[in-house]
Design an enzyme around this catalytic site. Structure first.
Site, PDB file in Angstrom:
ATOM      1  N   ARG A   1       0.820  -1.223   0.000  1.00 37.19           N
ATOM      2  CA  ARG A   1       0.000   0.000   0.000  1.00 37.19           C
ATOM      3  C   ARG A   1       0.850   1.268   0.000  1.00 37.19           C
ATOM      4  O   ARG A   1       0.463   2.276   0.609  1.00 37.19           O
ATOM      5  CB  ARG A   1      -0.958   0.041   1.197  1.00 37.19           C
ATOM      6  CG  ARG A   1      -2.076  -0.974   1.150  1.00 37.19           C
ATOM      7  CD  ARG A   1      -3.249  -0.464   0.322  1.00 37.19           C
ATOM      8  NE  ARG A   1      -4.187  -1.546   0.073  1.00 37.19           N
ATOM      9  CZ  ARG A   1      -5.340  -1.706   0.717  1.00 37.19           C
ATOM     10  NH1 ARG A   1      -5.716  -0.848   1.630  1.00 37.19           N
ATOM     11  NH2 ARG A   1      -6.124  -2.711   0.419  1.00 37.19           N
TER      12      ARG A   1
ATOM     13  N   ARG B   1      -3.522   6.449   1.135  1.00 37.66           N
ATOM     14  CA  ARG B   1      -4.097   7.667   1.732  1.00 37.66           C
ATOM     15  C   ARG B   1      -3.205   8.389   2.721  1.00 37.66           C
ATOM     16  O   ARG B   1      -3.480   9.532   3.068  1.00 37.66           O
ATOM     17  CB  ARG B   1      -5.435   7.322   2.404  1.00 37.66           C
ATOM     18  CG  ARG B   1      -6.538   7.038   1.390  1.00 37.66           C
ATOM     19  CD  ARG B   1      -7.701   6.296   2.016  1.00 37.66           C
ATOM     20  NE  ARG B   1      -7.275   4.931   2.335  1.00 37.66           N
ATOM     21  CZ  ARG B   1      -8.071   4.008   2.866  1.00 37.66           C
ATOM     22  NH1 ARG B   1      -9.306   4.313   3.164  1.00 37.66           N
ATOM     23  NH2 ARG B   1      -7.607   2.801   3.105  1.00 37.66           N
TER      24      ARG B   1
ATOM     25  N   ARG C   1      -6.520  11.133  -6.085  1.00 42.31           N
ATOM     26  CA  ARG C   1      -7.772  10.407  -5.894  1.00 42.31           C
ATOM     27  C   ARG C   1      -8.965  11.368  -5.992  1.00 42.31           C
ATOM     28  O   ARG C   1      -9.985  11.027  -6.596  1.00 42.31           O
ATOM     29  CB  ARG C   1      -7.745   9.727  -4.531  1.00 42.31           C
ATOM     30  CG  ARG C   1      -8.900   8.796  -4.245  1.00 42.31           C
ATOM     31  CD  ARG C   1      -8.700   8.251  -2.839  1.00 42.31           C
ATOM     32  NE  ARG C   1      -9.701   7.305  -2.430  1.00 42.31           N
ATOM     33  CZ  ARG C   1     -10.917   7.611  -2.017  1.00 42.31           C
ATOM     34  NH1 ARG C   1     -11.305   8.881  -2.019  1.00 42.31           N
ATOM     35  NH2 ARG C   1     -11.749   6.669  -1.621  1.00 42.31           N
TER      36      ARG C   1
ATOM     37  N   ASP D   1      -6.711  -3.114  -7.696  1.00 42.85           N
ATOM     38  CA  ASP D   1      -7.252  -3.773  -6.495  1.00 42.85           C
ATOM     39  C   ASP D   1      -7.558  -5.229  -6.820  1.00 42.85           C
ATOM     40  O   ASP D   1      -7.895  -5.560  -7.960  1.00 42.85           O
ATOM     41  CB  ASP D   1      -8.526  -3.070  -6.011  1.00 42.85           C
ATOM     42  CG  ASP D   1      -8.851  -3.466  -4.582  1.00 42.85           C
ATOM     43  OD1 ASP D   1      -8.305  -2.847  -3.655  1.00 42.85           O
ATOM     44  OD2 ASP D   1      -9.631  -4.429  -4.385  1.00 42.85           O
TER      45      ASP D   1
ATOM     46  N   TYR E   1     -14.665 -12.527  -0.606  1.00 40.76           N
ATOM     47  CA  TYR E   1     -15.397 -11.283  -0.907  1.00 40.76           C
ATOM     48  C   TYR E   1     -16.568 -11.534  -1.847  1.00 40.76           C
ATOM     49  O   TYR E   1     -17.629 -10.929  -1.711  1.00 40.76           O
ATOM     50  CB  TYR E   1     -14.439 -10.250  -1.517  1.00 40.76           C
ATOM     51  CG  TYR E   1     -13.463  -9.676  -0.507  1.00 40.76           C
ATOM     52  CD1 TYR E   1     -13.832  -8.614   0.319  1.00 40.76           C
ATOM     53  CD2 TYR E   1     -12.182 -10.188  -0.356  1.00 40.76           C
ATOM     54  CE1 TYR E   1     -12.949  -8.092   1.256  1.00 40.76           C
ATOM     55  CE2 TYR E   1     -11.288  -9.683   0.578  1.00 40.76           C
ATOM     56  CZ  TYR E   1     -11.681  -8.629   1.380  1.00 40.76           C
ATOM     57  OH  TYR E   1     -10.813  -8.116   2.313  1.00 40.76           O
TER      58      TYR E   1
HETATM   59  O1  CP3 Z   1      -0.078  -2.065  -2.403  1.00 37.79           O
HETATM   60  C1  CP3 Z   1      -0.355  -1.164  -3.249  1.00 37.79           C
HETATM   61  O2  CP3 Z   1      -0.013   0.017  -3.087  1.00 37.79           O
HETATM   62  C2  CP3 Z   1      -1.015  -1.565  -4.543  1.00 37.79           C
HETATM   63  C3  CP3 Z   1      -2.431  -1.378  -4.653  1.00 37.79           C
HETATM   64  C4  CP3 Z   1      -3.344  -2.268  -3.838  1.00 37.79           C
HETATM   65  C5  CP3 Z   1      -4.587  -1.823  -3.318  1.00 37.79           C
HETATM   66  N1  CP3 Z   1      -5.239  -2.878  -2.792  1.00 37.79           N
HETATM   67  C6  CP3 Z   1      -5.069  -0.432  -3.392  1.00 37.79           C
HETATM   68  C7  CP3 Z   1      -6.145  -0.013  -2.471  1.00 37.79           C
HETATM   69  C8  CP3 Z   1      -3.246  -3.629  -3.525  1.00 37.79           C
HETATM   70  C9  CP3 Z   1      -2.107  -4.592  -3.773  1.00 37.79           C
HETATM   71  C10 CP3 Z   1      -4.464  -3.998  -2.874  1.00 37.79           C
HETATM   72  C11 CP3 Z   1      -4.756  -5.376  -2.435  1.00 37.79           C
HETATM   73  C12 CP3 Z   1      -5.994  -5.650  -1.723  1.00 37.79           C
HETATM   74  N2  CP3 Z   1      -7.220  -5.080  -1.903  1.00 37.79           N
HETATM   75  C13 CP3 Z   1      -6.133  -6.676  -0.766  1.00 37.79           C
HETATM   76  C14 CP3 Z   1      -5.049  -7.659  -0.359  1.00 37.79           C
HETATM   77  C15 CP3 Z   1      -4.048  -7.047   0.556  1.00 37.79           C
HETATM   78  C16 CP3 Z   1      -4.563  -6.743   1.936  1.00 37.79           C
HETATM   79  O3  CP3 Z   1      -4.641  -5.549   2.264  1.00 37.79           O
HETATM   80  O4  CP3 Z   1      -4.838  -7.694   2.700  1.00 37.79           O
HETATM   81  C17 CP3 Z   1      -7.455  -6.663  -0.318  1.00 37.79           C
HETATM   82  C18 CP3 Z   1      -8.058  -7.577   0.732  1.00 37.79           C
HETATM   83  C19 CP3 Z   1      -8.142  -5.658  -1.062  1.00 37.79           C
HETATM   84  C20 CP3 Z   1      -9.579  -5.305  -0.987  1.00 37.79           C
HETATM   85  C21 CP3 Z   1      -9.781  -3.917  -0.522  1.00 37.79           C
HETATM   86  N3  CP3 Z   1      -9.463  -2.787  -1.249  1.00 37.79           N
HETATM   87  C22 CP3 Z   1     -10.312  -3.498   0.718  1.00 37.79           C
HETATM   88  C23 CP3 Z   1     -10.768  -4.440   1.827  1.00 37.79           C
HETATM   89  C24 CP3 Z   1     -10.306  -2.104   0.717  1.00 37.79           C
HETATM   90  C25 CP3 Z   1     -10.884  -1.209   1.772  1.00 37.79           C
HETATM   91  C26 CP3 Z   1     -10.005  -1.090   2.945  1.00 37.79           C
HETATM   92  C27 CP3 Z   1      -9.173   0.131   2.839  1.00 37.79           C
HETATM   93  O5  CP3 Z   1      -7.944   0.037   3.075  1.00 37.79           O
HETATM   94  O6  CP3 Z   1      -9.755   1.181   2.579  1.00 37.79           O
HETATM   95  C28 CP3 Z   1      -9.726  -1.677  -0.509  1.00 37.79           C
HETATM   96  C29 CP3 Z   1      -9.486  -0.292  -0.929  1.00 37.79           C
HETATM   97  C30 CP3 Z   1      -8.110   0.087  -1.389  1.00 37.79           C
HETATM   98  N4  CP3 Z   1      -7.319  -0.683  -2.218  1.00 37.79           N
HETATM   99  C31 CP3 Z   1      -7.416   1.299  -1.104  1.00 37.79           C
HETATM  100  C32 CP3 Z   1      -6.195   1.247  -1.790  1.00 37.79           C
HETATM  101  C33 CP3 Z   1      -5.134   2.311  -1.856  1.00 37.79           C
HETATM  102  C34 CP3 Z   1      -7.968   2.444  -0.288  1.00 37.79           C
HETATM  103  C35 CP3 Z   1      -8.928   3.129  -1.182  1.00 37.79           C
HETATM  104  C36 CP3 Z   1      -9.076   4.589  -1.013  1.00 37.79           C
HETATM  105  O7  CP3 Z   1      -8.273   5.368  -1.573  1.00 37.79           O
HETATM  106  O8  CP3 Z   1     -10.058   4.982  -0.367  1.00 37.79           O
END
Ligand code: CP3
Length: 344
Positions: free
Chosen positions: A24, A28, A37, A74, A151
């Site tokens: 990540r 944010r 964003r 994602d 999911y």
């Molecule tokens: O790592 C990186 O920077 C690459 C991008 C990336 C994102 N999600 C961007 C993201 C990667 C590799 C993921 C993987 C991901 N997504 C996983 C597996 C890794 C983990 O965290 O266990 C999972 C379970 C998801 C599903 C997902 N996406 C959830 C549950 C959420 C909401 C929770 C949260 O952190 O807000 C997301 C949203 C998400 N994916 C964000 C980002 C940067 C936040 C979104 C935002 O900008 O509001």
């Protein structure tokens, strides 16, 4: 031999200074991410607008000089490409249409029909392959089938993956068909990312820890083994990182059993234990607790050094044990990088 430190570690080389990147890393906690964003409007529009997705991928490389970039996308884009509805509720997380019956499953698209929907992601990869610095490889990724299935079945994140466990136990035929569909789609998706320019790929099995015994073998290990074998046939030189998060003692032997080139460790794993039981098979990645990116200070420095010390005799990629959180302080990220590059 490649100049790229990440590729050298993945090839099994023990380096005086391990490469470092962060799960990540585009997120944010960075003001420049929040600005891009806002320009995109929402998270999914950011994922599907190649210029902006490439821009946020590059931001942490420019700011911190990480040794790898990770594609901004994602894991839930694959279910959407298979036909699920997907949306994000601000402050809560993802929501999807659910798979509860054979009819829900039958409405999904075939695995090879995902590419039109995912074309913007491949375009993001092509932009990044052009624009990243020569020394910075691009990591593509996908969710592992079990995690993606949790999911798709629940329609949201769940604390114990209860709905997925229930479907697995009550309708194993349907559950296996869903795992197979996601597995096939993931092979097609990662293969296309590699064709577009991803140099490494990573499988995120964030909920592997809730699978026990034979279920762990059947639904975490075997689908990932099948994905890795298929990728290795088509792209023998592309390393694969597997992340069976919270697999505990099942981390032992995971690389050997799946064919992964590297296993990523979550921060519940003792680094000294992992050096003996996991790093003996090859490269490991990890595993500083993300909370240090919030709290900083001498605890961050000491824990970073303890991880460097534990893994110094084998191939290692420094990373967090899970994604950095929105409340993290970018100055603590700089302190972590400085500590890793200064060495012991
Ligand atoms: O790592 C990186 O920077 C690459 C991008 C990336 C994102 N999600 C961007 C993201 C990667 C590799 C993921 C993987 C991901 N997504 C996983 C597996 C890794 C983990 O965290 O266990 C999972 C379970 C998801 C599903 C997902 N996406 C959830 C549950 C959420 C909401 C929770 C949260 O952190 O807000 C997301 C949203 C998400 N994916 C964000 C980002 C940067 C936040 C979104 C935002 O900008 O509001």
């Amino acid at each position: 031999m490649s100049e790229k430190l990440l590729l050298r570690a993945l090839a099994g080389e023990t380096l005086a200074t391990p490469p470092i990147w962060m799960m990540r890393q585009a997120g944010r906690y960075l003001p420049e991410y929040r600005a891009t964003r806002a320009k995109a409007g929402d998270f999914l529009s950011l994922c599907y607008t190649p210029d902006l997705a490439a821009e946020v991928t590059l931001q942490p490389i420019r700011r911190f000089g990480f040794d790898a970039a990770i594609l901004f996308a994602d894991i839930l884009l694959v279910p959407q490409a298979l036909g699920a509805d997907l949306w994000f509720v601000t402050g809560e997380g993802p929501r999807l249409s659910t798979i509860a019956s054979q009819a829900d499953f039958d409405a999904l698209k075939p695995a090879d029909a995902i590419h039109d929907h995912l074309a913007p992601v491949y375009e993001t990869v092509r932009i990044l392959a052009r624009e990243l610095p020569d020394e910075t490889p691009l990591i593509g990724f996908a969710g592992a089938p079990w995690t993606v299935a949790t999911y798709m079945i629940a329609g949201r994140g769940t604390p114990d993956q209860g709905p997925a466990h229930a479907l697995k136990d009550e309708n194993p035929v349907l559950f296996k068909a869903l795992i197979d569909r996601i597995t096939d789609a993931t092979i097609a998706y990662l293969s296309a990312q590699i064709d577009a320019g991803a140099e490494v790929v990573k499988l995120f099995d964030s909920w592997a820890g809730s699978l026990r015994g034979a279920d762990f073998d059947d639904y975490s290990l075997k689908p990932q083994k099948r994905i890795i074998a298929a990728l290795k046939t088509r792209h023998p030189d592309t390393p694969v990182i597997a992340f069976p998060r919270e697999a505990k003692d099942r981390y032992e032997g995971f690389a050997r059993a799946t064919g992964a080139d590297c296993v990523a460790l979550d921060n519940s794993v003792d680094a000294k234990w992992a050096a003996t039981h996991v790093q003996c098979d090859g490269c490991v990645q990890g595993n500083l607790a993300p909370s240090h990116m919030v709290t900083g200070g001498s605890a961050l420095v000491e824990e970073t050094q303890a991880i460097l010390r534990a893994f110094r005799n084998g191939p290692h990629i420094f990373n967090l044990g899970h994604g950095i959180t929105p409340d993290a302080d970018p100055d603590n990220v700089s302190l972590m990088i400085e500590t890793v590059r200064k060495g012991l």
